[in-house]
Every structure is written in structure tokens, then in C-alpha cells.
Design a protein around this motif. Structure first.
Motif, PDB file in Angstrom:
ATOM      1  N   ALA A 144       0.834  -1.205   0.000  1.00 47.92           N
ATOM      2  CA  ALA A 144       0.000   0.000   0.000  1.00 47.92           C
ATOM      3  C   ALA A 144       0.866   1.252   0.000  1.00 47.92           C
ATOM      4  O   ALA A 144       0.573   2.230  -0.692  1.00 47.92           O
ATOM      5  CB  ALA A 144      -0.926  -0.012   1.216  1.00 47.92           C
ATOM      6  N   ARG A 145       1.933   1.214   0.808  1.00 43.74           N
ATOM      7  CA  ARG A 145       2.831   2.370   0.881  1.00 43.74           C
ATOM      8  C   ARG A 145       3.452   2.639  -0.479  1.00 43.74           C
ATOM      9  O   ARG A 145       3.496   3.783  -0.949  1.00 43.74           O
ATOM     10  CB  ARG A 145       3.905   2.120   1.934  1.00 43.74           C
ATOM     11  CG  ARG A 145       4.915   3.264   2.062  1.00 43.74           C
ATOM     12  CD  ARG A 145       5.737   3.151   3.327  1.00 43.74           C
ATOM     13  NE  ARG A 145       6.434   1.870   3.418  1.00 43.74           N
ATOM     14  CZ  ARG A 145       6.099   0.895   4.241  1.00 43.74           C
ATOM     15  NH1 ARG A 145       5.063   1.015   5.039  1.00 43.74           N
ATOM     16  NH2 ARG A 145       6.793  -0.240   4.281  1.00 43.74           N
ATOM     17  N   ALA A 146       3.949   1.587  -1.108  1.00 43.97           N
ATOM     18  CA  ALA A 146       4.566   1.752  -2.420  1.00 43.97           C
ATOM     19  C   ALA A 146       3.543   2.235  -3.439  1.00 43.97           C
ATOM     20  O   ALA A 146       3.845   3.070  -4.294  1.00 43.97           O
ATOM     21  CB  ALA A 146       5.189   0.426  -2.866  1.00 43.97           C
ATOM     22  N   GLY A 147       2.318   1.725  -3.324  1.00 45.83           N
ATOM     23  CA  GLY A 147       1.267   2.125  -4.258  1.00 45.83           C
ATOM     24  C   GLY A 147       0.918   3.589  -4.132  1.00 45.83           C
ATOM     25  O   GLY A 147       0.761   4.291  -5.141  1.00 45.83           O
ATOM     26  N   ARG A 148       0.794   4.073  -2.889  1.00 43.30           N
ATOM     27  CA  ARG A 148       0.446   5.482  -2.680  1.00 43.30           C
ATOM     28  C   ARG A 148       1.582   6.380  -3.158  1.00 43.30           C
ATOM     29  O   ARG A 148       1.348   7.424  -3.771  1.00 43.30           O
ATOM     30  CB  ARG A 148       0.135   5.743  -1.217  1.00 43.30           C
ATOM     31  CG  ARG A 148      -1.183   5.153  -0.722  1.00 43.30           C
ATOM     32  CD  ARG A 148      -1.601   5.802   0.583  1.00 43.30           C
ATOM     33  NE  ARG A 148      -1.831   7.237   0.396  1.00 43.30           N
ATOM     34  CZ  ARG A 148      -2.999   7.753   0.035  1.00 43.30           C
ATOM     35  NH1 ARG A 148      -4.036   6.978  -0.191  1.00 43.30           N
ATOM     36  NH2 ARG A 148      -3.127   9.057  -0.100  1.00 43.30           N
ATOM     37  N   ARG A 149       2.796   5.999  -2.837  1.00 41.39           N
ATOM     38  CA  ARG A 149       3.933   6.810  -3.279  1.00 41.39           C
ATOM     39  C   ARG A 149       4.018   6.839  -4.792  1.00 41.39           C
ATOM     40  O   ARG A 149       4.278   7.887  -5.387  1.00 41.39           O
ATOM     41  CB  ARG A 149       5.221   6.256  -2.685  1.00 41.39           C
ATOM     42  CG  ARG A 149       5.377   6.529  -1.194  1.00 41.39           C
ATOM     43  CD  ARG A 149       6.643   5.906  -0.644  1.00 41.39           C
ATOM     44  NE  ARG A 149       6.826   6.242   0.755  1.00 41.39           N
ATOM     45  CZ  ARG A 149       7.766   5.726   1.527  1.00 41.39           C
ATOM     46  NH1 ARG A 149       8.601   4.820   1.024  1.00 41.39           N
ATOM     47  NH2 ARG A 149       7.869   6.085   2.789  1.00 41.39           N
ATOM     48  N   ALA A 150       3.795   5.684  -5.413  1.00 39.53           N
ATOM     49  CA  ALA A 150       3.851   5.627  -6.876  1.00 39.53           C
ATOM     50  C   ALA A 150       2.750   6.491  -7.487  1.00 39.53           C
ATOM     51  O   ALA A 150       2.989   7.208  -8.471  1.00 39.53           O
ATOM     52  CB  ALA A 150       3.721   4.177  -7.347  1.00 39.53           C
ATOM     53  N   ALA A 151       1.535   6.439  -6.894  1.00 43.57           N
ATOM     54  CA  ALA A 151       0.424   7.246  -7.411  1.00 43.57           C
ATOM     55  C   ALA A 151       0.722   8.732  -7.258  1.00 43.57           C
ATOM     56  O   ALA A 151       0.458   9.530  -8.173  1.00 43.57           O
ATOM     57  CB  ALA A 151      -0.866   6.885  -6.680  1.00 43.57           C
ATOM     58  N   ALA A 152       1.281   9.103  -6.098  1.00 42.55           N
ATOM     59  CA  ALA A 152       1.614  10.513  -5.869  1.00 42.55           C
ATOM     60  C   ALA A 152       2.685  10.971  -6.854  1.00 42.55           C
ATOM     61  O   ALA A 152       2.588  12.058  -7.440  1.00 42.55           O
ATOM     62  CB  ALA A 152       2.084  10.722  -4.436  1.00 42.55           C
ATOM     63  N   ARG A 153       3.697  10.150  -7.052  1.00 41.66           N
ATOM     64  CA  ARG A 153       4.775  10.519  -7.971  1.00 41.66           C
ATOM     65  C   ARG A 153       4.280  10.608  -9.405  1.00 41.66           C
ATOM     66  O   ARG A 153       4.744  11.447 -10.170  1.00 41.66           O
ATOM     67  CB  ARG A 153       5.917   9.504  -7.854  1.00 41.66           C
ATOM     68  CG  ARG A 153       6.706   9.646  -6.561  1.00 41.66           C
ATOM     69  CD  ARG A 153       7.679   8.512  -6.352  1.00 41.66           C
ATOM     70  NE  ARG A 153       8.430   8.685  -5.117  1.00 41.66           N
ATOM     71  CZ  ARG A 153       9.136   7.732  -4.534  1.00 41.66           C
ATOM     72  NH1 ARG A 153       9.178   6.517  -5.096  1.00 41.66           N
ATOM     73  NH2 ARG A 153       9.788   7.974  -3.415  1.00 41.66           N
ATOM     74  N   GLU A 154       3.343   9.727  -9.750  1.00 41.64           N
ATOM     75  CA  GLU A 154       2.781   9.776 -11.107  1.00 41.64           C
ATOM     76  C   GLU A 154       2.036  11.090 -11.334  1.00 41.64           C
ATOM     77  O   GLU A 154       2.169  11.710 -12.392  1.00 41.64           O
ATOM     78  CB  GLU A 154       1.849   8.588 -11.326  1.00 41.64           C
ATOM     79  CG  GLU A 154       1.266   8.525 -12.731  1.00 41.64           C
ATOM     80  CD  GLU A 154       0.381   7.315 -12.948  1.00 41.64           C
ATOM     81  OE1 GLU A 154      -0.240   7.232 -14.019  1.00 41.64           O
ATOM     82  OE2 GLU A 154       0.296   6.461 -12.039  1.00 41.64           O
ATOM     83  N   LYS A 155       1.252  11.494 -10.345  1.00 39.16           N
ATOM     84  CA  LYS A 155       0.527  12.761 -10.482  1.00 39.16           C
ATOM     85  C   LYS A 155       1.492  13.939 -10.542  1.00 39.16           C
ATOM     86  O   LYS A 155       1.328  14.858 -11.352  1.00 39.16           O
ATOM     87  CB  LYS A 155      -0.453  12.939  -9.328  1.00 39.16           C
ATOM     88  CG  LYS A 155      -1.674  12.041  -9.403  1.00 39.16           C
ATOM     89  CD  LYS A 155      -2.684  12.387  -8.332  1.00 39.16           C
ATOM     90  CE  LYS A 155      -3.949  11.544  -8.475  1.00 39.16           C
ATOM     91  NZ  LYS A 155      -4.963  11.891  -7.469  1.00 39.16           N
ATOM     92  N   VAL A 156       2.498  13.911  -9.680  1.00 40.94           N
ATOM     93  CA  VAL A 156       3.471  15.004  -9.648  1.00 40.94           C
ATOM     94  C   VAL A 156       4.269  15.052 -10.954  1.00 40.94           C
ATOM     95  O   VAL A 156       4.631  16.132 -11.437  1.00 40.94           O
ATOM     96  CB  VAL A 156       4.413  14.841  -8.434  1.00 40.94           C
ATOM     97  CG1 VAL A 156       5.584  15.833  -8.516  1.00 40.94           C
ATOM     98  CG2 VAL A 156       3.636  15.072  -7.137  1.00 40.94           C
TER      99      VAL A 156
END
Length: 227
Positions: A144-156
Motif C-alpha cells: 500500500a505504501r509503495a502504491g500510494r507513493r507511486a500514485a503521488a509521484r505519477e501525479k506530480v
């Protein structure tokens, strides 16, 4: 002069907050409330620049009070006072218009810095709050942590270089004026960048953008304050 309302159902906490803020000659305490319902009424009456609200209060809790103030009173920034273990409340408050989050056990200087920042139109997450919110969001495990970070980085990643720079400053708690000075542009340009950043990230306010900045890892370890 920054006009502030304090709301907490514990008189000793109110006295402590008042004592800390009173050390700044540019801050004036205009009212105090013992519950969320009273806080909303006093905000409507006094129209302070900043309302400092405890999360847990009788009659109307701080989250609901923040939502009502945001809905009915323009121009009053909201800071939530939280304790460890109230991470869910912090996440709810992000959607209710709160711009600042402070831990009650934090340093007094953080309270003054938070009030100044929110009065100036910025979002302010104390370092402890930012760390706990990001940790809480990732509490579902490594995946979940990796998923949220990946989603945030994708948006950024979808932001322009200048927008990413502005987001980094948002995450550091800087106001539009401070960002403008850092970038050597006029404040109106910064406002346009901030609006674009919020839209592209799909968030409603600066505090939520600040959380995403921390998740994406674009906030410096420390940011020097401007005057």
C-alpha cells in the motif's frame, strides 16, 4: 495584526495556547471558545484571521466546526490541534477546509509559525504531523505504501517543472508571497501556479497538496523561512 480565535474544551490548553501566541506582538487573541458550536458562533461574530480548533470538543467537534466555518465564513483560516493517535481526524479535516495541523505536544515556535503561515494564506503541516499523516496513509503495509507513493509521484510527474517547484514550496509551508520571493516573480503568477497544481493533482486545498508533496518525496528535508 493577526486576529486569532482559540477553541478547546480544556481551559488549561486554551491558556497555554494563548500564552504562546501572546509572545508575538503581531498576534491578537480576539475570542476563546470551549466547544465547537461556540467556536462557530464566535468566528461569525469576530471574523478572526485564524481559528485554532481542538479536534475533540463537546457539542460540535473540531472537524464539523471547521467544515461549518469554511462553508459560512470567508477569510478565516483554520488550524487543527491534534494529539498522537488522531490521524484519522487529520485526514477528515483535510476535506473540511483546514489549512494547518499542529501536534499539541509540539514546540511553541511551531504554533506561532503555523498561525503566521495560515494567516498569510499558506498551508502548514508541522513536521510531526506530516510524518504521521504520510505514515498513516501507508499503514496498509509495504504494498500500500509503495502504491500510494507511486500514485503521488505519477501525479506530480504530470506537473511542469515550475509547478513541481511550487508544490515543493507548498509542502514546506510557504505562503504565496514567500514563494514569489523565492522564484522572483509576482504573487499573482504564484497564485496561478497554485491553482493549476491543485487542479492537476485533483485536490481541493493547499494542505492536501502538501500531504501529496510529502508522499511524492518532493519536499526538502528542511526549508529556510523567509521574513
Amino acid at each position: 495584526m493577526t486576529r486569532v480565535l482559540i477553541a478547546d474544551d480544556e481551559p488549561m490548553i486554551r491558556a497555554g495556547v494563548r500564552a504562546v501566541l501572546s509572545t508575538d506582538p503581531d498576534i491578537e487573541i480576539v475570542a476563546e471558545a470551549g466547544d465547537g458550536h461556540e467556536a462557530v458562533e464566535l468566528v461569525r461574530l469576530h471574523r478572526p484571521d485564524v481559528a485554532v480548533l481542538d479536534v475533540r470538543m463537546p457539542r460540535t467537534n473540531g472537524i464539523d466546526a471547521a467544515a461549518e466555518i469554511s462553508r459560512t465564513v470567508s477569510g478565516t483560516g483554520i488550524i487543527m490541534l491534534t494529539t498522537f493517535g488522531e490521524d484519522d481526524y487529520i485526514l477528515r479535516a483535510l476535506g473540511c477546509g483546514a489549512a494547518g495541523f499542529l501536534i499539541k505536544s509540539g514546540e511553541p515556535e511551531e504554533l506561532i509559525a503555523g498561525v503566521r503561515a495560515v494567516a498569510d494564506g499558506a498551508a502548514y503541516l508541522s513536521p510531526k504531523v506530516a510524518a504521521r499523516v504520510v505514515a498513516h496513509l501507508a499503514s496498509g503495509g509495504a504494498g500500500a505504501r509503495a502504491g500510494r507513493r507511486a500514485a503521488a509521484r505519477e501525479k506530480v510527474a504530470g506537473l511542469t517543472p515550475r509547478e513541481r517547484q511550487v508544490l515543493s514550496f507548498l509542502g514546506s509551508g510557504l505562503s504565496n508571497g514567500q514563494i514569489a520571493r523565492r522564484l522572483h516573480v509576482v504573487e499573482g503568477t504564484v497564485k496561478a501556479h497554485v491553482s493549476s497544481v491543485l487542479s492537476r493533482l485533483g485536490v481541493d486545498n493547499r494542505a492536501a497538496a502538501a500531504v501529496m508533496a510529502h508522499e511524492a518525496g518532493v519536499v526538502p528535508a528542511h526549508a529556510a523561512e523567509d521574513g
